[in-house]
Design a protein around this motif. Structure first.
Motif, PDB file in Angstrom:
ATOM      1  N   GLN A 130      10.196  38.107   8.111  1.00  0.00           N
ATOM      2  CA  GLN A 130      10.739  37.230   7.079  1.00  0.00           C
ATOM      3  C   GLN A 130       9.938  37.383   5.781  1.00  0.00           C
ATOM      4  O   GLN A 130      10.512  37.433   4.695  1.00  0.00           O
ATOM      5  CB  GLN A 130      10.721  35.765   7.540  1.00  0.00           C
ATOM      6  N   GLN A 131       8.611  37.490   5.891  1.00  0.00           N
ATOM      7  CA  GLN A 131       7.770  37.685   4.703  1.00  0.00           C
ATOM      8  C   GLN A 131       8.114  39.010   4.029  1.00  0.00           C
ATOM      9  O   GLN A 131       8.218  39.083   2.800  1.00  0.00           O
ATOM     10  CB  GLN A 131       6.286  37.646   5.080  1.00  0.00           C
ATOM     11  N   HIS A 149      12.713  39.917  -3.674  1.00  0.00           N
ATOM     12  CA  HIS A 149      12.185  39.510  -4.978  1.00  0.00           C
ATOM     13  C   HIS A 149      11.535  40.682  -5.732  1.00  0.00           C
ATOM     14  O   HIS A 149      10.839  40.476  -6.707  1.00  0.00           O
ATOM     15  CB  HIS A 149      11.159  38.379  -4.802  1.00  0.00           C
ATOM     16  N   ASP A 156      11.453  38.604   2.269  1.00  0.00           N
ATOM     17  CA  ASP A 156      11.293  37.787   1.066  1.00  0.00           C
ATOM     18  C   ASP A 156      10.707  38.625  -0.062  1.00  0.00           C
ATOM     19  O   ASP A 156      11.172  38.552  -1.205  1.00  0.00           O
ATOM     20  CB  ASP A 156      10.396  36.575   1.339  1.00  0.00           C
TER      21      ASP A 156
END
Length: 137
Positions: A124-125, A132, A128
């Motif tokens: 998930q990191q 971005h 993310d």
């Protein structure tokens, strides 16, 4: 004492009166159906009520509603109120979850199992960062 052997109970031996009525109904039905359906009823007894016939019967003998009532009379099965039974089930569920967590943590520590929760957090990191524009890997 000679002749007396300890028999470990695999399921529960405490039930509410409504559970006993339902178990009795299933046992009546079990003695009227074919072998396959009997197997399904025994499965339901174990899974839904944690009731194992082998905890209360004599090996090789049929176990029906009459034997259920005899087990209650001799004290092998206790009838408790609904609230007590629900609290007991909740505690068993918490204990089972805790035991599973401990087993999982021990397997992860030994390297026998992947820590999937940690892996999902890392994934998930990474996602993310990628969304971005901060992916520097």
């Amino acid at each position: 004492m000679a002749g007396n052997t300890f028999k470990a109970i695999m399921g529960r031996n405490k039930f509410s009166s409504s559970e006993i009525q339902k178990i009795g109904k299933l046992l009546r039905l079990k003695n009227k159906v074919n072998r396959y359906k009997q197997k399904m009823i025994r499965h339901d007894l174990r899974v839904i009520y944690e009731f194992n016939i082998s905890d209360f019967n004599e090996p090789g003998k049929a176990f029906g509603e009459e034997e259920l009532m005899a087990a209650i009379r001799r004290g092998a099965i206790e009838i408790l109120d609904d609230a007590t039974i629900e609290a007991m089930k909740a505690k068993r569920a918490r204990d089972k979850a805790y035991d599973e967590q401990q087993k999982e943590e021990a397997s992860i520590a030994k390297g026998e199992m992947t820590d999937w929760k940690k892996a999902m957090e890392e994934w998930q990191q990474w996602e993310d960062r990628s969304q971005h524009g901060n992916d520097k890997e």
